[in-house]
Design a protein around this motif. Structure first.
Motif, PDB file in Angstrom:
ATOM      1  N   ASP A 582      23.752  60.111  69.315  1.00 36.22           N
ATOM      2  CA  ASP A 582      23.098  59.563  70.509  1.00 36.22           C
ATOM      3  C   ASP A 582      23.656  60.296  71.716  1.00 36.22           C
ATOM      4  OD1 ASP A 582      22.369  57.999  72.774  1.00 36.22           O
ATOM      5  OD2 ASP A 582      22.108  56.235  71.498  1.00 36.22           O
ATOM      6  N   PRO A 583      22.790  60.982  72.499  1.00 32.18           N
ATOM      7  CA  PRO A 583      23.292  61.773  73.641  1.00 32.18           C
ATOM      8  C   PRO A 583      23.896  60.901  74.747  1.00 32.18           C
ATOM      9  CG  PRO A 583      20.896  61.659  73.657  1.00 32.18           C
ATOM     10  CD  PRO A 583      21.332  61.085  72.352  1.00 32.18           C
ATOM     11  N   ASN A 584      23.661  59.606  74.707  1.00 29.32           N
ATOM     12  CA  ASN A 584      24.189  58.727  75.757  1.00 29.32           C
ATOM     13  C   ASN A 584      25.635  58.314  75.518  1.00 29.32           C
ATOM     14  OD1 ASN A 584      21.717  58.624  77.192  1.00 29.32           O
ATOM     15  ND2 ASN A 584      20.944  57.075  75.750  1.00 29.32           N
ATOM     16  N   VAL A 585      26.172  58.594  74.325  1.00 29.32           N
ATOM     17  CA  VAL A 585      27.535  58.187  73.996  1.00 29.32           C
ATOM     18  C   VAL A 585      28.542  59.065  74.737  1.00 29.32           C
ATOM     19  CG1 VAL A 585      29.250  58.032  72.154  1.00 29.32           C
ATOM     20  CG2 VAL A 585      26.909  57.235  71.763  1.00 29.32           C
ATOM     21  N   HIS A 586      29.551  58.407  75.351  1.00 30.78           N
ATOM     22  CA  HIS A 586      30.593  59.136  76.070  1.00 30.78           C
ATOM     23  C   HIS A 586      32.003  58.828  75.563  1.00 30.78           C
ATOM     24  CE1 HIS A 586      27.261  59.652  78.954  1.00 30.78           C
ATOM     25  NE2 HIS A 586      27.893  60.763  79.279  1.00 30.78           N
ATOM     26  N   SER A 587      32.195  57.696  74.871  1.00 32.56           N
ATOM     27  CA  SER A 587      33.525  57.373  74.337  1.00 32.56           C
ATOM     28  C   SER A 587      33.366  56.681  72.998  1.00 32.56           C
ATOM     29  CB  SER A 587      34.321  56.506  75.310  1.00 32.56           C
ATOM     30  OG  SER A 587      33.621  55.321  75.623  1.00 32.56           O
ATOM     31  N   GLU A 588      34.439  56.754  72.180  1.00 30.56           N
ATOM     32  CA  GLU A 588      34.355  56.229  70.821  1.00 30.56           C
ATOM     33  C   GLU A 588      35.706  55.637  70.426  1.00 30.56           C
ATOM     34  OE1 GLU A 588      32.913  57.637  66.316  1.00 30.56           O
ATOM     35  OE2 GLU A 588      32.871  59.054  68.012  1.00 30.56           O
ATOM     36  N   PHE A 589      35.654  54.676  69.502  1.00 32.36           N
ATOM     37  CA  PHE A 589      36.866  54.012  69.022  1.00 32.36           C
ATOM     38  C   PHE A 589      36.657  53.707  67.545  1.00 32.36           C
ATOM     39  CE2 PHE A 589      38.946  49.629  68.712  1.00 32.36           C
ATOM     40  CZ  PHE A 589      40.159  50.161  68.294  1.00 32.36           C
ATOM     41  N   ALA A 590      37.582  54.130  66.687  1.00 31.06           N
ATOM     42  CA  ALA A 590      37.480  53.877  65.246  1.00 31.06           C
ATOM     43  C   ALA A 590      38.775  53.227  64.775  1.00 31.06           C
ATOM     44  CB  ALA A 590      37.218  55.178  64.489  1.00 31.06           C
ATOM     45  N   PHE A 591      38.626  52.269  63.856  1.00 27.30           N
ATOM     46  CA  PHE A 591      39.781  51.487  63.397  1.00 27.30           C
ATOM     47  C   PHE A 591      39.720  51.365  61.875  1.00 27.30           C
ATOM     48  CE2 PHE A 591      42.588  47.973  62.664  1.00 27.30           C
ATOM     49  CZ  PHE A 591      43.508  48.028  63.706  1.00 27.30           C
ATOM     50  N   PRO A 592      40.834  51.652  61.176  1.00 27.55           N
ATOM     51  CA  PRO A 592      40.840  51.544  59.708  1.00 27.55           C
ATOM     52  C   PRO A 592      40.953  50.083  59.275  1.00 27.55           C
ATOM     53  CG  PRO A 592      43.018  52.182  60.480  1.00 27.55           C
ATOM     54  CD  PRO A 592      42.123  52.147  61.695  1.00 27.55           C
ATOM     55  N   LEU A 593      40.239  49.710  58.233  1.00 32.75           N
ATOM     56  CA  LEU A 593      40.304  48.361  57.675  1.00 32.75           C
ATOM     57  C   LEU A 593      41.164  48.402  56.429  1.00 32.75           C
ATOM     58  CD1 LEU A 593      36.516  47.410  58.046  1.00 32.75           C
ATOM     59  CD2 LEU A 593      38.380  46.904  59.626  1.00 32.75           C
ATOM     60  N   MET A 594      42.306  47.728  56.486  1.00 34.10           N
ATOM     61  CA  MET A 594      43.296  47.785  55.413  1.00 34.10           C
ATOM     62  C   MET A 594      43.333  46.470  54.648  1.00 34.10           C
ATOM     63  SD  MET A 594      44.639  50.833  56.048  1.00 34.10           S
ATOM     64  CE  MET A 594      46.166  50.825  55.112  1.00 34.10           C
ATOM     65  N   SER A 595      43.492  46.600  53.304  1.00 34.01           N
ATOM     66  CA  SER A 595      43.678  45.425  52.469  1.00 34.01           C
ATOM     67  C   SER A 595      44.618  45.787  51.333  1.00 34.01           C
ATOM     68  CB  SER A 595      42.337  44.937  51.915  1.00 34.01           C
ATOM     69  OG  SER A 595      42.520  43.826  51.067  1.00 34.01           O
ATOM     70  N   ARG A 596      45.722  45.063  51.252  1.00 33.14           N
ATOM     71  CA  ARG A 596      46.721  45.287  50.200  1.00 33.14           C
ATOM     72  C   ARG A 596      47.201  46.744  50.154  1.00 33.14           C
ATOM     73  NH1 ARG A 596      44.094  42.350  45.041  1.00 33.14           N
ATOM     74  NH2 ARG A 596      42.283  43.521  45.773  1.00 33.14           N
ATOM     75  N   GLY A 597      47.387  47.300  51.333  1.00 35.15           N
ATOM     76  CA  GLY A 597      47.966  48.633  51.457  1.00 35.15           C
ATOM     77  C   GLY A 597      47.003  49.779  51.277  1.00 35.15           C
ATOM     78  N   ARG A 598      45.732  49.541  51.139  1.00 37.38           N
ATOM     79  CA  ARG A 598      44.779  50.642  50.988  1.00 37.38           C
ATOM     80  C   ARG A 598      43.615  50.458  51.967  1.00 37.38           C
ATOM     81  NH1 ARG A 598      40.295  49.615  47.784  1.00 37.38           N
ATOM     82  NH2 ARG A 598      40.195  47.503  46.916  1.00 37.38           N
TER      83      ARG A 598
END
Length: 660
Positions: A582-598
């Motif tokens: 999407d050309p309108n995107v200017h910033s992004e944030f990603a977060f890992p989802l962890m369960s039982r160490g993986r």
């Protein structure tokens, strides 16, 4: 169902009498039901008293019914009495209509007595004594011009039937009675007014113009509940019919008021019992009655009607009813709850509403209790209501709860300090108009020196409520980020209702996007191939990117999956890892989802604004990520079991049940 007994109407005994339906029907040679229909339609001039119709001969003649000219001629000689009778009958009609609209017995007495007094008629109301051997005077009303220095008997006095021969006859026969002998009225009054009875009775007779009296029983169902006596100068035998109908109507209104009072008393007892159970279940010191009284005072300050104030009182006592279903560890652990436990705790408003909705008398409280953790800015739960969409009772309870929490933070907190704390929360958590109303109420109470206000404060040196409050789950919910709570709660609700993986993924990204207000949200899952993830669901994207795969280490989400670390990108145009859709995107944030160490997935959010994400977003997703990861694991396990059930365990071909 009891059969309601209607008093028989005595027949008029003179040409001047007010005519009944049957008399008019005989004169004009029509069926009585035809007369009633024409009266209702306005083609016959009539006066409705209670459930019956009555007719004046002169009005019938004016309407073209010459059969009644003789009655009109005879009535002309008594025009003065007829006019007073008309005023009395109109007063009966208006008083009866007002009585049936009231829900309180004393209010009925006052309304009826006041209207009759305006017509120059005194009225005395009696209720049957408990032993059934007499009557107790409960209300009286006399014309204002006659009330000064009048020797009246005290209210609440019980008169044995031996001293009330006329009322005894009325109650035993269930028929009204007319007494047109002034001396007889004086004598019977003298027997009940004291040692100087005759002198006082004559004084009373002159003041009220007691030339005639009519007494009628008050009959409800199959029992006599009391009697009413009216006295005045213009009463006639012909008024007895209307008086009987009026007494029936008044008795019906009184019985309805009695049943309503009993219903409310039962409802109040039920609320008090449930409130005690809530206090025992929570194991905390509760000051519910004081806060309920404050809620009622505040409701009146806002101009709310009695019914709304009553609902508010009951709802503030029962707001935590849903907590009776919570496990002990959640109630006792306080601020040490994990994400899943907090999600369970957040179900209590909905659970409490469900309890109340099953009991018809308390069902109106259900939406109020359900909304008691909603916030004025829309950041509450369970429904995210905003502003005036929150019931007024709930907004009022929210202000009282916040005021209580301010006062109970520590012993010795002043009213002014508590109000200052409330003003800081205006327009965010609380309705500003209700906060201002509470401030005005407290200011007026302080100026008047009213003790109830100071009674809300904790005594100096009393730590018990403060300790209880410090360990209360309710306190946790007031300081935690409301968006986090809403995400946890809504995902927990979806997990209980949906196990289909694709549907659940779509709902998770929708919830996060709606609650957080993000521009784009996507959720990526491992494909099963080493080092590869795919887009499982997305919300807000113009293109359908579901199923798109990204190798580990590529793109921002691939880097987060490979490293296991969250990543904030304030400007995507300066990050070579960014893969744009999407050309309108200017910033992004990603977060890992962890369960039982993986890592079980990556939650990705994008914004049309540069530098849109902060440490607050990082903290919030850290709080909810374990809940999302656990939900994903359960759904993935369910999906694997469903896939296994579709194949033969030996050949791995589709099994016979799938093909049938």
């Amino acid at each position: 169902m009891t059969r309601r007994i209607t008093q028989p109407a005595p027949q008029p005994d003179s040409p001047q009498a007010l005519l009944t339906v049957e008399q008019v029907a005989r004169a004009i040679r029509r069926h009585p039901e035809v007369v009633r229909r024409q009266a209702r339609a306005g083609r016959l001039p009539g006066l409705k008293v209670g459930r019956g119709w009555f007719f004046r001969p002169d009005q019938l003649v004016a309407a073209g019914y010459s059969q009644f000219r003789g009655a009109v001629s005879a009535a002309a000689a008594a025009a003065g009495d007829a006019d007073r009778s008309r005023v009395f009958l109109e007063a009966l009609s208006e008083a009866g209509l007002e009585a049936v609209q009231l829900a309180d017995q004393e209010a009925i007495f006052q309304a009826v007595g006041r209207r009759l007094a305006q017509a120059g008629v005194g009225s005395f109301f009696f209720l049957m004594a408990e032993d059934g051997q007499g009557l107790m005077m409960v209300h009286r009303e006399v014309p204002a011009s006659s009330a000064k220095d009048m020797p009246l008997s005290p209210l609440g006095r019980v008169y044995p039937f031996s001293k009330l021969p006329m009322l005894r006859l009325v109650c035993e026969s269930r028929r009204p009675h007319f007494l047109g002998d002034p001396e007889a009225i004086v004598q019977r009054t003298a027997d009940n007014v004291g040692p100087h009875g005759m002198e006082q009775a004559r004084q009373l007779s002159r003041a009220l113009g007691m030339r005639a009296a009519i007494s009628a029983p008050l009959v409800a169902g199959d029992r006599v509940i009391g009697a009413i006596t009216v006295v005045g100068p213009g009463l006639r035998q012909s008024d007895v019919t209307a008086m009987a109908a009026f007494a029936n109507q008044t008795a019906a209104a009184m019985e309805a008021a009695r049943l309503l009072r009993q219903s409310r008393e039962s409802e109040e007892a039920m609320v008090e019992m449930l409130a005690m159970a809530i206090g025992l279940r929570e194991g905390t010191v509760r000051r519910g009655p004081e806060h309920a009284d404050l809620a009622v005072r505040l409701g009146r300050q806002l101009g709310l009607d009695d019914a709304t104030c009553r609902r508010t009182r009951h709802a503030i006592l029962l707001q935590d009813l849903g907590k009776v279903s919570l496990p002990d560890p959640i109630l006792r652990r306080g601020a040490d709850l994990g994400a899943e436990e907090r999600a369970v705790l957040m179900t209590h408003p909905a659970v409490g509403a469900q309890f109340l909705s099953r009991f018809a008398p308390l069902a109106p409280l259900a939406p109020i209790v359900r909304a008691h953790h909603e916030r004025y800015n829309g950041e509450g739960y369970p429904d995210g209501l905003r502003g005036t969409a929150i019931p007024i009772e709930t907004r009022l309870i929210g202000v009282v709860n916040a005021f209580r929490n301010q006062l109970e933070t520590a012993p010795g907190v002043t009213i002014a300090q508590a109000l200052a704390g409330l003003r800081e929360a205006r327009e965010a958590d609380l309705d500003p108009a209700v906060v201002d109303a509470l401030a005005a109420l407290c200011e007026r109470a302080q100026l008047a020196g009213q003790g109830w206000l100071q009674g809300l404060r904790l005594p100096e040196g009393d730590p018990t409520p403060a300790v209880a409050q410090a360990h209360s789950p309710k306190d946790l919910l007031t300081v935690a980020d409301s968006r986090e709570l809403r995400i946890i709660y809504r995902i927990a609700q979806e997990m209980g209702a949906v196990l289909d993986l694709d549907v659940l993924l779509k709902r998770i990204v929708t919830i996060v996007r709606e609650v957080m207000g993000y521009y784009l949200v996507s959720l990526l899952l491992p494909t099963g191939a080493p080092g590869e993830i795919r887009v499982g669901a997305h919300s807000g994207y113009l293109a359908d990117i579901a199923g798109m795969t990204i190798p580990s280490g590529q793109g921002i989400t691939g880097w987060v999956y490979g490293s296991g670390q969250p990543l904030l990108v304030p400007d995507v145009s300066r990050d070579s890892r960014y893969i744009g859709f999407d050309p309108n995107v200017h910033s992004e944030f990603a977060f890992p989802l962890m369960s039982r160490g993986r890592i079980v997935g990556v939650l990705n959010a994008e914004s049309a604004q540069p530098n849109a994400f902060s440490d607050a977003d990082l903290a919030l997703l850290a709080a909810v990520s374990s809940q999302i990861a656990s939900t994903l694991e359960v759904a993935q396990m369910h999906d694997r079991l469903k896939q296994e059930a579709m194949h033969d365990p030996l050949t791995r071909l589709y099994n016979r049940r799938l093909l049938l």
